[in-house]
Scaffold this motif. Structure first.
Motif, PDB file in Angstrom:
ATOM      1  N   GLU A 193      -4.977  12.077  -2.103  1.00 53.46           N
ATOM      2  CA  GLU A 193      -3.816  11.241  -1.845  1.00 53.46           C
ATOM      3  C   GLU A 193      -2.540  12.081  -1.828  1.00 53.46           C
ATOM      4  OE1 GLU A 193      -4.050   8.241  -4.789  1.00 53.46           O
ATOM      5  OE2 GLU A 193      -5.597   7.111  -3.750  1.00 53.46           O
ATOM      6  N   PHE A 246       0.825  -1.210   0.000  1.00 53.76           N
ATOM      7  CA  PHE A 246       0.000   0.000   0.000  1.00 53.76           C
ATOM      8  C   PHE A 246       0.856   1.255   0.000  1.00 53.76           C
ATOM      9  CE2 PHE A 246      -2.353   3.386   2.116  1.00 53.76           C
ATOM     10  CZ  PHE A 246      -3.556   3.381   1.410  1.00 53.76           C
ATOM     11  N   ARG A 292      -8.655   0.474   3.383  1.00 56.72           N
ATOM     12  CA  ARG A 292      -7.463   1.185   3.844  1.00 56.72           C
ATOM     13  C   ARG A 292      -7.478   2.635   3.365  1.00 56.72           C
ATOM     14  NH1 ARG A 292      -4.554   2.699   7.058  1.00 56.72           N
ATOM     15  NH2 ARG A 292      -2.381   2.165   7.461  1.00 56.72           N
ATOM     16  N   ARG A 293      -7.878   2.850   2.116  1.00 56.66           N
ATOM     17  CA  ARG A 293      -7.950   4.218   1.600  1.00 56.66           C
ATOM     18  C   ARG A 293      -8.999   5.027   2.343  1.00 56.66           C
ATOM     19  NH1 ARG A 293      -7.253   1.497  -3.490  1.00 56.66           N
ATOM     20  NH2 ARG A 293      -9.479   1.580  -3.867  1.00 56.66           N
ATOM     21  N   THR A 294     -10.125   4.381   2.656  1.00 56.69           N
ATOM     22  CA  THR A 294     -11.166   5.070   3.421  1.00 56.69           C
ATOM     23  C   THR A 294     -10.665   5.442   4.811  1.00 56.69           C
ATOM     24  OG1 THR A 294     -12.877   3.858   2.217  1.00 56.69           O
ATOM     25  CG2 THR A 294     -13.522   4.874   4.313  1.00 56.69           C
ATOM     26  N   LYS A 339      -8.388   8.487   4.594  1.00 52.28           N
ATOM     27  CA  LYS A 339      -9.144   9.725   4.393  1.00 52.28           C
ATOM     28  C   LYS A 339      -9.818  10.163   5.685  1.00 52.28           C
ATOM     29  CE  LYS A 339     -12.713  11.814   1.485  1.00 52.28           C
ATOM     30  NZ  LYS A 339     -13.656  11.617   0.367  1.00 52.28           N
ATOM     31  N   PRO A 391      -1.092   2.771  -3.596  1.00 51.45           N
ATOM     32  CA  PRO A 391      -2.411   2.716  -2.936  1.00 51.45           C
ATOM     33  C   PRO A 391      -3.529   2.252  -3.871  1.00 51.45           C
ATOM     34  CG  PRO A 391      -1.308   4.827  -2.544  1.00 51.45           C
ATOM     35  CD  PRO A 391      -0.560   4.135  -3.628  1.00 51.45           C
ATOM     36  N   HIS A 392      -3.322   2.324  -5.195  1.00 54.73           N
ATOM     37  CA  HIS A 392      -4.347   1.953  -6.174  1.00 54.73           C
ATOM     38  C   HIS A 392      -3.812   0.863  -7.097  1.00 54.73           C
ATOM     39  CE1 HIS A 392      -7.493   5.034  -5.456  1.00 54.73           C
ATOM     40  NE2 HIS A 392      -6.465   5.765  -5.022  1.00 54.73           N
ATOM     41  N   PHE A 416      -7.901  -2.889   0.159  1.00 49.41           N
ATOM     42  CA  PHE A 416      -7.360  -1.603  -0.290  1.00 49.41           C
ATOM     43  C   PHE A 416      -8.425  -0.512  -0.228  1.00 49.41           C
ATOM     44  CE2 PHE A 416      -3.838  -4.048  -1.874  1.00 49.41           C
ATOM     45  CZ  PHE A 416      -2.776  -3.167  -1.824  1.00 49.41           C
ATOM     46  N   GLN A 417      -9.689  -0.843  -0.547  1.00 45.99           N
ATOM     47  CA  GLN A 417     -10.752   0.149  -0.426  1.00 45.99           C
ATOM     48  C   GLN A 417     -10.895   0.613   1.021  1.00 45.99           C
ATOM     49  OE1 GLN A 417     -14.245  -1.720  -2.031  1.00 45.99           O
ATOM     50  NE2 GLN A 417     -13.696  -1.329  -4.168  1.00 45.99           N
TER      51      GLN A 417
END
Length: 743
Positions: A257, A74, A106-108, A111, A78-79, A103-104
């Motif tokens: 990001e 990650f 983790r990104r949330t 944020k 990240p994507h 991954f979804q």
């Protein structure tokens, strides 16, 4: 690490307990975005009573090994695309959907953490403004006379109230700027005078590591992002479409990001500052006396207990170098900070140490007119004056902060920004752990400075002759930075204290500055010919029948370069061990009366000093013009020599009378062609007292020579030229040994 961390005194009155504040041990969320249902999508997870025949998926928790692999990937990407997710799922034994949902999540989570920080900023600023407004209203409602204490004349406002109003207006502008950034990031209107927002309980730090070098870890700071941290683009020396870590933006990354990446850099800087302050305090268990009682040695067990470990083990062949030193310099703390935060002034102040330096990006220029809170990404090559030790190529964050009246700290910490080095000689693999200095003003206008250097480097690229010097910390350690800073500050103080003379036979102050500038350029050329840094395009010549410790390089000069004569320049250098004290070698080489004993161009005769410009208290720290006393040899030399606790240097170059007169009469010195040669004399690291001073009466001598092949400006060189320059180096070393009685 628990509760209040009381720090000792730096100097006599520097109480660092206020620097750390109250630290909170934040617990990282164990799930880290990894708890999910086995291969289940949102619809699968929400299946209700209308599908009784469909069995609910079993709740799944990833293993620590899986989480570690996912977290590491990650940080790099990240994507991930479909192929990358498939490769990950096969390697970790997970389904493709599980990787995708991880991954979804983790990104949330990232944020959400960033939004909490933004909310905390606004809440704290609102509270501060409300408190100040309340004070102002009370003062205005009941004005009093500052002199008599009675009721004030209507309309009279005290100086304190006036300053409060101005400060309040400044804070409002600052809050409006933060709100504008928050509006842009959150995508919804946010009033600067909104009531304090309710914040859910959360960890105070971003709890993020950074880059492939693994520096970072959980945050120990219970604070919000400092005011003055500008999250807007501020790239210097790179295209606007590049982010601070070398990734493309905005096409390659979403705006949030980029914001997150900058916040990660800030979190890294805050943690590095925390570590530097702890390591700089005088009474700490982090440093212990060496076995001989002369030096301080890092207590690695205590260091590992206090600070978060770096991701991954130390690479094979890497060793740790940690040093700490203190000194008093004739400069203010603010002046030193300004020098460190300006890349050109920094490189000029430490010109013998820094081969090249550049600022890649300015993340924050500080608060208002102050350098407090300034944060930037920098590149630098740090050199040791020997061909047997490659330069250290560093990419790092530099962060400065004011911790009190007249008390500053500047910290560096490595970041990986994927720099590709194209120099023919591989630069030393090195990463800089939190290092820097704490500076405190003294009543007499001087400053007390505590410097900490902490690095890990590849020892295999260092020649055996220089390993004791480098491993002891003398080569690149704290004492060398302090000694160089002190020597340069002494030079500036002497130059500024000189009164211009009206005597036309005496060189003017501007003429002296011009001579010093020319001498500095000469020394920089000399250092580049020894260390082969990327600042100049040297080609290392692999020629047989040369000793292993001899390096010969060639460089073609651009015909359009007015600062150098066109042609090909040969540079030869080597280093040898000398069983003679460093001071004795330095005194011998800089003595114009003894020059004929080793300089073949002087025709075995002494030289006379025509001009002497002092650069320090020691007479050996100077710039001179030397003239041969032999009537058969009409040679003028420009010579610079200096010595300090870290080493000594003697550099010289032929110069003609016409160029000399032009420089002394304040002409442009950049057009004077130079062919520098000289000597660098360093402690050997094994027979000194740990601070570079002579202990056992031995040193390391580096000899460097630059010349045009065959004495002309042709664009070709022959093997005869290589043999000639090799012979000159060897004969010079032998003459020095013979003169000093070395077998």
């Amino acid at each position: 690490m628990e509760g209040h961390s009381e720090m000792g005194q730096i100097g006599e009155s520097f109480d660092t307990s206020n620097l750390l504040g109250r630290l909170r041990d934040d617990e990282y969320e164990s799930r880290s975005g990894s708890d999910n249902f086995d291969g289940g999508s949102g619809d699968d997870q929400d299946a209700g009573d209308d599908q009784p025949h469909k069995k609910k998926k079993k709740y799944h928790r990833h293993t620590p090994q899986q989480i570690q692999e996912l977290e590491a990937f990650f940080k790099e990407c990240p994507h991930p695309d479909e192929k990358q997710r498939t490769d990950l799922s096969k390697r970790l034994g997970l389904e493709n959907k599980q990787v995708k949902f991880w991954f979804q999540n983790r990104r949330t989570q990232m944020k959400t953490q960033l939004e909490r920080h933004e909310n905390m900023i606004l809440r704290q600023e609102n509270d501060k403004l409300r408190a100040e407004n309340s004070v102002m209203k009370d003062a205005l409602a009941n004005p009093t006379c500052n002199n008599c204490g009675g009721p004030a004349i209507p309309g009279q406002i005290s100086l304190e109230e006036h300053q409060t109003r101005m400060e309040n207006a400044r804070l409002k502008d600052e809050l409006n700027r933060i709100c504008a950034l928050a509006n842009k990031f959150l995508g919804r209107p946010l009033s600067p005078l909104a009531s304090p927002m309710a914040l859910p309980p959360s960890n105070s730090g971003l709890e993020l590591a950074i880059g492939r070098n693994g520096i970072g870890g959980p945050s120990n700071f219970g604070m919000s992002l400092p005011m003055g941290f500008d999250v807007g683009d501020g790239v210097m020396g790179s295209s606007p479409g590049m982010s601070s870590m070398g990734a493309r933006s905005p096409m390659g990354m979403m705006g949030n990001e980029i914001q997150l990446e900058r916040s990660m850099l800030l979190d890294l800087a805050l943690n590095a500052m925390n570590e530097l302050i702890k390591m700089a305090q005088p009474d700490t268990s982090l440093w212990i006396k060496s076995s001989d009682g002369r030096n301080e040695v890092l207590n690695h067990d205590e260091y590992a207990r206090l600070f978060s470990p770096y991701v991954g083990s130390k690479p094979a062949g890497y060793v740790t170098e940690a040093t700490r030193g203190t000194g008093v310099v004739p400069a203010s703390s603010l002046g030193i900070v300004e020098t460190l935060m300006d890349v050109d002034r920094w490189a000029e102040m430490f010109s013998s140490m820094i081969a090249s330096a550049a600022t890649l990006e300015v993340l924050s220029s500080g608060m208002g007119e102050s350098r407090s809170g300034a944060l930037q990404v920098m590149l630098a090559e740090v050199q040791l004056l020997s061909p047997l030790v490659p330069a250290r190529s560093l990419s790092f964050l530099r962060y400065s902060k004011q911790h009190g009246e007249g008390v500053w700290a500047v910290v560096d910490v490595s970041v990986d920004i994927g720099r590709n080095v194209t120099n023919s000689h591989p630069l030393m693999s090195c990463r800089r752990l939190p290092s820097g200095c704490v500076i405190q003003d003294m009543p007499n206008g001087f400053s007390k400075i505590t410097w900490v250097e902490h690095s890990q480097y590849d020892e295999s690229v260092v020649h055996q002759l220089y390993r004791p010097l480098v491993s002891s910390g003398i080569g690149f350690g704290a004492q060398r930075w302090i000694a160089t800073l002190l020597r340069q500050c002494d030079c500036l103080a002497i130059l500024m204290s000189q009164i211009p003379s009206e005597d036309p036979t005496v060189i003017s102050l501007e003429g002296k500055k011009n001579m010093l500038k020319l001498a500095q350029r000469m020394t920089e050329y000399f250092c580049s010919g020894i260390c082969a840094s990327s600042v100049r395009k040297w080609e290392i010549l692999n020629i047989g029948n040369l000793a292993d410790d001899m390096r010969i390089m060639a460089r073609k000069i651009n015909m359009d370069d007015p600062t150098e004569a066109p042609g090909i320049v040969l540079s030869a250098s080597t280093s040898v061990w000398m069983p003679v004290s460093r001071q004795r070698v330095f005194d011998f080489l800089r003595d114009e009366n003894l020059r004929g004993e080793w300089d073949m161009l002087s025709k075995d005769g002494p030289m006379k000093e025509m001009l002497h410009i002092a650069k320090g208290q020691d007479r050996g720290n100077c710039v001179s013009i030397l003239h041969s006393a032999n009537s058969e040899c009409n040679v003028l030399y420009l010579q610079e020599s200096w010595t300090d606790a870290s080493g000594s240097l003697v550099v010289y170059s032929p110069i003609n009378m016409q160029a000399l007169n032009m420089v002394m009469n304040c002409g442009d010195s950049s057009f004077v062609a130079l062919r520098p040669s000289g000597f660098a004399i360093l402690p050997d690291g094994a027979s000194n007292n740990g601070d570079g001073s002579d202990g056992g009466g031995s040193c390391l001598l580096t000899v460097g020579l630059q010349m045009l092949p065959n004495g002309d400006q042709s664009t070709k060189f022959t093997m005869e030229s290589v043999v000639t320059v090799n012979s000159l180096i060897s004969n010079t070393i032998q003459k020095v040994k013979d003169a000093l009685g070395v077998a």
